[in-house]
Each structure stands twice: as C-alpha cells, then as structure tokens.
Design a protein around this motif. Structure first.
Motif, PDB file in Angstrom:
ATOM      1  N   THR A 455       0.778  -1.088   0.215  1.00 20.55           N
ATOM      2  CA  THR A 455       0.142  -0.119   0.003  1.00 20.55           C
ATOM      3  C   THR A 455       0.948   1.247  -0.207  1.00 20.55           C
ATOM      4  OG1 THR A 455      -0.259   0.123   2.246  1.00 20.55           O
ATOM      5  CG2 THR A 455      -1.692  -1.151   1.356  1.00 20.55           C
ATOM      6  N   GLY A 456       0.133   2.423  -0.159  1.00 16.71           N
ATOM      7  CA  GLY A 456       0.872   3.647  -0.194  1.00 16.71           C
ATOM      8  C   GLY A 456       1.659   3.970   1.217  1.00 16.71           C
ATOM      9  N   ALA A 457       0.744   3.581   2.238  1.00 14.73           N
ATOM     10  CA  ALA A 457       1.327   3.910   3.480  1.00 14.73           C
ATOM     11  C   ALA A 457       2.394   2.961   3.801  1.00 14.73           C
ATOM     12  CB  ALA A 457      -0.012   3.513   4.673  1.00 14.73           C
ATOM     13  N   HIS A 489      -6.574  14.870  -8.863  1.00 13.61           N
ATOM     14  CA  HIS A 489      -6.726  14.067  -7.825  1.00 13.61           C
ATOM     15  C   HIS A 489      -7.789  12.999  -7.855  1.00 13.61           C
ATOM     16  CE1 HIS A 489      -5.137  18.109  -5.561  1.00 13.61           C
ATOM     17  NE2 HIS A 489      -4.034  17.219  -5.969  1.00 13.61           N
ATOM     18  N   GLU A 490      -7.113  11.772  -7.964  1.00 15.12           N
ATOM     19  CA  GLU A 490      -7.886  10.638  -8.362  1.00 15.12           C
ATOM     20  C   GLU A 490      -7.584   9.246  -7.407  1.00 15.12           C
ATOM     21  OE1 GLU A 490      -9.172   8.977 -12.341  1.00 15.12           O
ATOM     22  OE2 GLU A 490      -7.551   7.569 -11.566  1.00 15.12           O
ATOM     23  N   GLY A 491      -8.541   8.966  -6.571  1.00 19.53           N
ATOM     24  CA  GLY A 491      -8.387   7.863  -5.745  1.00 19.53           C
ATOM     25  C   GLY A 491      -8.729   6.397  -6.475  1.00 19.53           C
ATOM     26  N   PRO A 492      -8.685   5.502  -5.780  1.00 12.83           N
ATOM     27  CA  PRO A 492      -8.523   5.539  -4.322  1.00 12.83           C
ATOM     28  C   PRO A 492      -7.000   5.344  -3.918  1.00 12.83           C
ATOM     29  CG  PRO A 492      -8.794   3.142  -5.242  1.00 12.83           C
ATOM     30  CD  PRO A 492      -9.022   4.138  -6.178  1.00 12.83           C
ATOM     31  N   GLN A 493      -6.161   5.087  -4.783  1.00 10.11           N
ATOM     32  CA  GLN A 493      -4.576   5.076  -4.492  1.00 10.11           C
ATOM     33  C   GLN A 493      -4.080   6.332  -3.894  1.00 10.11           C
ATOM     34  OE1 GLN A 493      -5.964   5.339  -7.566  1.00 10.11           O
ATOM     35  NE2 GLN A 493      -4.337   6.106  -9.137  1.00 10.11           N
ATOM     36  N   ARG A 494      -3.112   6.291  -3.150  1.00 10.68           N
ATOM     37  CA  ARG A 494      -2.484   7.260  -2.717  1.00 10.68           C
ATOM     38  C   ARG A 494      -1.102   6.871  -1.962  1.00 10.68           C
ATOM     39  NH1 ARG A 494      -4.652  10.400   2.205  1.00 10.68           N
ATOM     40  NH2 ARG A 494      -3.955  12.196   1.001  1.00 10.68           N
ATOM     41  N   ILE A 495      -0.031   7.862  -1.800  1.00  8.78           N
ATOM     42  CA  ILE A 495       1.150   7.448  -1.030  1.00  8.78           C
ATOM     43  C   ILE A 495       1.255   8.479   0.068  1.00  8.78           C
ATOM     44  CG2 ILE A 495       3.501   7.250  -1.143  1.00  8.78           C
ATOM     45  CD1 ILE A 495       3.767   7.071  -3.881  1.00  8.78           C
ATOM     46  N   LYS A 497       0.406   8.534   4.633  1.00  4.80           N
ATOM     47  CA  LYS A 497       0.121   7.701   6.054  1.00  4.80           C
ATOM     48  C   LYS A 497      -1.249   7.028   5.927  1.00  4.80           C
ATOM     49  CE  LYS A 497       3.177  10.548   8.414  1.00  4.80           C
ATOM     50  NZ  LYS A 497       3.379  11.667   9.481  1.00  4.80           N
ATOM     51  N   THR A 498      -2.308   7.561   5.324  1.00  3.50           N
ATOM     52  CA  THR A 498      -3.609   6.934   5.373  1.00  3.50           C
ATOM     53  C   THR A 498      -3.600   6.256   3.906  1.00  3.50           C
ATOM     54  OG1 THR A 498      -4.136   9.199   4.137  1.00  3.50           O
ATOM     55  CG2 THR A 498      -4.640   8.974   6.561  1.00  3.50           C
ATOM     56  N   GLY A 499      -2.810   5.683   2.979  1.00  6.66           N
ATOM     57  CA  GLY A 499      -2.904   5.200   1.947  1.00  6.66           C
ATOM     58  C   GLY A 499      -2.981   3.703   1.935  1.00  6.66           C
ATOM     59  N   THR A 500      -4.114   3.142   2.162  1.00  8.19           N
ATOM     60  CA  THR A 500      -4.489   1.720   2.559  1.00  8.19           C
ATOM     61  C   THR A 500      -4.542   0.824   1.410  1.00  8.19           C
ATOM     62  OG1 THR A 500      -6.812   2.362   3.058  1.00  8.19           O
ATOM     63  CG2 THR A 500      -5.231   2.369   4.879  1.00  8.19           C
ATOM     64  N   VAL A 501      -4.809   1.350   0.060  1.00 11.14           N
ATOM     65  CA  VAL A 501      -4.989   0.636  -1.173  1.00 11.14           C
ATOM     66  C   VAL A 501      -3.903   0.289  -1.519  1.00 11.14           C
ATOM     67  CG1 VAL A 501      -6.151   0.794  -3.355  1.00 11.14           C
ATOM     68  CG2 VAL A 501      -7.320   2.092  -1.482  1.00 11.14           C
ATOM     69  N   PRO A 502      -3.824  -1.037  -2.051  1.00 12.01           N
ATOM     70  CA  PRO A 502      -2.603  -1.719  -2.624  1.00 12.01           C
ATOM     71  C   PRO A 502      -2.487  -1.099  -4.035  1.00 12.01           C
ATOM     72  CG  PRO A 502      -3.886  -3.526  -1.564  1.00 12.01           C
ATOM     73  CD  PRO A 502      -4.812  -2.442  -1.595  1.00 12.01           C
ATOM     74  N   LEU A 503      -0.988  -0.749  -4.225  1.00 13.73           N
ATOM     75  CA  LEU A 503      -0.919  -0.090  -5.675  1.00 13.73           C
ATOM     76  C   LEU A 503      -0.818  -1.278  -6.564  1.00 13.73           C
ATOM     77  CD1 LEU A 503       2.092   2.215  -4.535  1.00 13.73           C
ATOM     78  CD2 LEU A 503      -0.286   2.666  -4.401  1.00 13.73           C
TER      79      LEU A 503
END
Length: 611
Positions: A455-457, A489-495, A497-503
């Motif tokens: 994940t991004g986190a 700015h498009e989710g759900p991915q993000r890098i 501390k709150t980025g819980t979606v696998p890249l």
C-alpha cells in the motif's frame, strides 16, 4: 487576439466574512437552528465544484479544496488539514471564525466540545454521505444536541448573487484515447454488481460517470466533468441524467445503442421506480445521504459500499497510458521553455509566472484547461502549501529567494501535475540542504520496488526518511492518484500515511515530498509516476516499481551532491540525461542550450544563479 485564460486572480473577499456569517446566523435563528455545517462539497462530494457550490469560499473567504466550517450562534470554526496551516488564517476573518488544524481536532470533536445541550445543528443532506452524517450525529448527541437535516441550504438564502447551475458542453471521449468501449465497461460493471447481489448501481461520482460512458464535460473548472447521475441496472439499459442540456450529437449517437439520456430533473422519479423492492448500491465516498433516504422511502434497500468504477478507473489501459505519455512529452517541452524563460527574466511576479507557463502550454497544442489553479509562491508564499496567488497577494520574486511553482494541465490525451522549486539569486547553504533532503525522498520513491499488495502507507516513509534524520517533516501526503484526462486528484490509490489501497500496475500517482519553512520559503519536488512490473532475478513474488513520466530538470544549483549516495547521484544524472535527450529535439537552439546546462551531470559546475 488575446487568448482567454483558464485562471483568474481575484481576491476571495474574506473581509466580507463577518457580515455574511452574521446574515447566516439570522437565517438559522429564523429556522430554529443554533448552528450549521458548511463543508467544501457539492452534491457529488467532489473536490472541484461548480461556482454555485462554492459555499464555503463565499461564506468564509477560504479557497482551499478541502475544509469544513461549523457556524454556531456565538462561535465558529474552520477545520482544515495540514496543507492549509498558513493559508486558512490568512484568508478568513479570524475575528469571527477560528481556523482549526485537523491534527489538533476534527469536525466531530469540535462539535462535541462546543455544541451546547439542547442546541439544534443543521446540515444539508445533499452535501454529506451517510457515514459522514452518522459521525455528525454521534458528535451532536454526545454534546446533548440535535442534528437536523434542512430542506434548503440556508447559505443559499443569504448568497443573493449565487451563480446558477452550469451547462457546459458534453462530448464523447474518443475510443483511441479511452481504450475500451462503453459496452465492455458496462459488462465488467455488471459482473461486479452481480457479485454484490445488487439490482442496480447509482453512479453519483461524475468522474466515474465520465469514465464508464466515455464522455467528458465542462461543468467544473479544471476537470472535464459533466455533472449528473446514472442508474446502471444489472439487467436493462442504463440511464444517464445530465445537468447540462448541451449534449453533442456525436455523444447521443454513440450512446443510443447502449443507454438512455434524460434530464437531471427526471432522476428522482427514476430512482423511486428502480428502487422499490430492490437492493441498490450507493457509493460510500460520493453518494449523499439524501439518496439513501429516498431509496428507503421508495421501499428499496440502499447498500453503501465502493462504486466498482473507482477501482477499474484507477488502473489505466494501454491507450490511456500512451495518451498520458504523449501529454507529458508536450508538457515537458512547455515547462522547460518556461524554466529557461524564468532564468532569464529581469523582473518577475507570481502572477506573471502563472500566465507565462499557461501560455507556453497553450502553444504546444491540445490544451483544454489547467488541471488546478497554479500554485506560484515566491519566498514566504512558497511555504503556504496550497497558496493561490491573487492580485492582493502577488509579490515580486526577489534575489536570494526560492520560487515554488506547482502546476498541471488538462490535455485532450492526458492530465499532468508537476512541481519545481528554483533558486533566484544565490541560495543559502540551509536552502540547499533542505532541497537535497527533499530530493533524496523523491528519489527514494522513484527508485522503490515493492511486492504486489503493498500500500501507499507502507512506502510513504521512504520520502520522509532524509527529513526525519534532520528532525523535519511535511504535513501532506507524498502522492495522490491522477486520472487520464480526468481529475488531477483521483483515488483510491495514494502514497500517504492513510494510503491503505494496494498499488497496482497501471496506476498513476504523484511523487511530491516537500519541506516548508514558515515565513521564509517552501520546497516541493513533484513528478508523476506509473506503477509497473519489475523483473528482479530470483524474486519469489511479483514485484512492482515506478516509472517516472514527468520530464523537466531539477535545479542543480540547489543540490548538495555530497548529501547524495552513489545510487542517488546516478539516478538524477540518468533522469536529467533522459529529459535532455527526449525534449531536446522539440526545443529551439537557445532553450536546448539552456537545457544542456541544466541537465549536466552533478560533477559539472551548475549554471550561474538567475539574477
């Protein structure tokens, strides 16, 4: 003929905040309300909203893309995240509304601490999701108060010159850029709906509507959205309910075999008809609680969960990736021309820089808009993470300062977002140290390899390690997802501390660590990256990594080579060589010579600082 610009520099008018909040309180009192929640949202919970939905900005003067005001009878607060630590107090009238940092308290905690027993707190059910309302309700009840939905937003009653509904042109997104026919997308979505055992999906996110039906609109600044809804049943024809009547004949023809087009005014009755006795999926992120209430009233069962389009849209297909690459090539040429122009400018203001960069982009072709208002911050303004220059705040870029410019473009074939920080005159040793630490974090993300499922986190800390070693950090995420000629700015991915979606391979994200020294300068270095597979000999599981898409040099005058390890120096030299070799053929001779100096190996002496 002068080209119309995509950005304006009007002052948000925070000096009117006291009078506007006072007028709102009068309306609230007449309606039996002791307070009201004003989020930065429209009925689709979008980040970028039409002018008539800019209630938070009109009421308070705060122009950030995220924030919530709570107006009580005697006190008021504006809750914002770390991006707006400096911006919020500068824009609002702090005599009547207190900016509060999300790191200190959230909206619900503030309500719990300040709403009095017996007081009634109002909210607009079109501007909050069911989960959001549940949190507000718990907070109000904890304080002994009452949460009440309103039939009409009271801010609209005092906003006498509120803009009307948008009506931009809605056009087809060509298949050679979309990469997948609408019919195939609908088939994939129906598989996901069947697994969820839902009879239909309410598409409430205009981004998802645009992707699913291969269309683009012009109802919102900087993002090519057509506002409206769609009903996608497991069986039968989908129906789109668009706010704008300006629908291109080509789009009508393309959709005719697949879906029905109806005015947005017909949506409520259609939802009532499809909901009775059925389970209807609502998007947890964007569906307003008003939709849930309506489905229940019609005898249906609303099920709140993820809209399957969001995950499908995040993974770009080959055509979308090719378009994005082409957009970044075009954008890189424009940005390099701008940086060369910047280095030779005798005098420079923040607004002049914004206008020049937009002009360079327009000259490259296929420009449809900027992807967000350009952040052009000199000296202390650069320390305001989402600073928006106005005629009131515009300042000259002076020698001895750092200049930060964060900008992006919407091209017909892709969306870009890039930040560069440059030295004007001779930088201090401390500036160079901080810049290099940010660069180290940027390189760490760019070079990262990680197992599938990461994940991004889990990789966010890579961008911060060099700053942490010096007791420093930054208060925003390291990276956000980016669309394909859609939202920057498009989710759900993000890098983050709150980025819980696998890249996943095919996702596009930003890589943008920063450092901000309040009152002095800001540093941010941003490229967009594409997730893809990595072939590592002996690997025991699938491995992913990042390919950098953005093409523009980093300011070598601000790099301390001794702070970089051998692999980091090799990365920056290789990246600069790629920028030089890729963009050089598209530049005139003087700009090509400038780029050759700007991208020389770190062992070479840097070019002279700009005056």
């Amino acid at each position: 003929m002068t080209r119309a610009r995509f950005q304006t520099f009007d002052d948000p008018g925070h000096r009117a905040g006291a009078a506007r909040i006072a007028a709102l309180r009068s309306v609230l009192a007449a309606q039996g309300l002791d307070g009201f929640v004003v989020p930065r949202a429209d009925e689709h919970q979008s980040e970028y909203v039409p002018p008539g939905a800019e209630r938070l900005a009109w009421l308070t003067g705060f122009t950030g893309s995220a924030g919530t005001a709570v107006i009580l009878s005697k006190i008021a607060a504006l809750v914002v995240d770390g991006r707006y630590t400096l911006q919020a107090p500068a824009q609002v009238d702090t005599a009547v509304i207190t900016p509060v940092q999300l790191a200190e308290t959230n909206v619900e905690a503030w309500i719990g601490a300040n709403l009095e027993a017996g007081q009634v707190l109002g909210y607009d059910p079109w501007l909050h999701t069911p989960d959001g309302v549940a949190r507000l309700e718990r907070a109000a009840h904890k304080a002994g108060g009452i949460l009440r939905a309103v039939a009409a937003n009271p801010v609209d009653a005092v906003w006498r010159e509120r803009p009307g509904a948008p009506a931009g042109a809605v056009v087809p997104h060509p298949l050679d850029l979309a990469g997948e026919p609408t019919a195939e997308k609908i088939a994939r979505l129906r598989v996901a709906l069947a697994k969820a055992e839902c009879a239909a999906l309410v598409i409430s996110d205009p981004h998802n509507l645009a992707w699913a039906f291969n269309l683009r609109g012009a109802d919102v600044a900087h993002t090519p959205l057509a506002l409206g809804y769609a009903l996608l049943p497991c069986e039968g024809r989908p129906t789109l309910f668009l706010a704008s009547p300006d629908i291109a004949p080509e789009l009508r023809a393309a959709l005719a075999p697949l879906a029905d087009l109806r005015p947005k005014a017909d949506f409520d009755a259609a939802l009532d008809g499809i909901a009775k006795g059925r389970k209807i999926r609502l998007d947890a992120a964007t569906a307003a609680i008003a939709l849930k209430v309506r489905i229940e009233a019609a005898g249906g069962t609303p099920e709140t969960g993820p809209d399957p389009i969001t995950a499908l849209k995040a993974v770009k297909n080959d055509a979308e990736i090719a378009g994005t690459r082409a957009a970044h090539l075009r954008d890189g040429v424009a940005v390099v021309r701008f940086l060369a122009w910047l280095d030779g400018a005798d005098t420079l203001t923040e607004i002049a820089a914004v206008e020049a960069l937009e002009d360079f982009r327009a000259e490259g072709g296929l420009l449809r808009d900027v992807s967000f208002p350009t952040i052009s911050g000199s000296g202390p303004n650069g320390a305001i993470v989402h600073y928006r220059v106005s005629h009131e705040t515009d300042r000259r870029v002076e020698a001895g300062e750092l200049f930060l410019i964060d900008s992006g473009a919407q091209y017909a074939d892709g969306t870009t977002d890039i930040t560069r920080t440059v030295a004007v005159g001779a930088p201090t040793d401390l500036m160079r140290d901080r810049f290099t630490r940010v660069l180290k974090g940027h390189i760490a993300i760019a070079r990262a390899v990680f197992p599938k499922g990461t994940t991004g986190a889990q990789i966010d800390g890579f961008a911060r390690a060099a700053l942490w070693e010096a007791g420093l950090d930054f208060d925003h995420g390291t990276g956000h997802g980016v669309g394909a000629f859609l939202s920057v700015h498009e989710g759900p991915q993000r890098i983050a501390k709150t980025g819980t979606v696998p890249l996943e391979a095919g996702m596009i994200l930003s890589n943008e660590p920063g450092y901000y020294r309040a009152g002095e300068y800001g540093i941010r270095l941003e490229n967009l990256v594409l997730v893809g597979p990595r072939d590592i000999p002996g690997a025991e599981r699938p491995i992913l990594g990042f390919e950098t898409l953005t093409l523009a040099p980093f300011d070598r005058r601000l790099i301390v080579p001794e702070l970089l390890g051998p692999a980091e120096r090799a990365w920056i030299d290789a990246y600069h060589a790629r920028v030089r070799d890729t963009l050089g053929p598209y530049l005139d001779a003087p700009t090509r010579a400038w780029l050759a100096d700007a991208t020389a190996p770190l062992a070479s002496p840097p070019i002279s600082p700009s005056a």
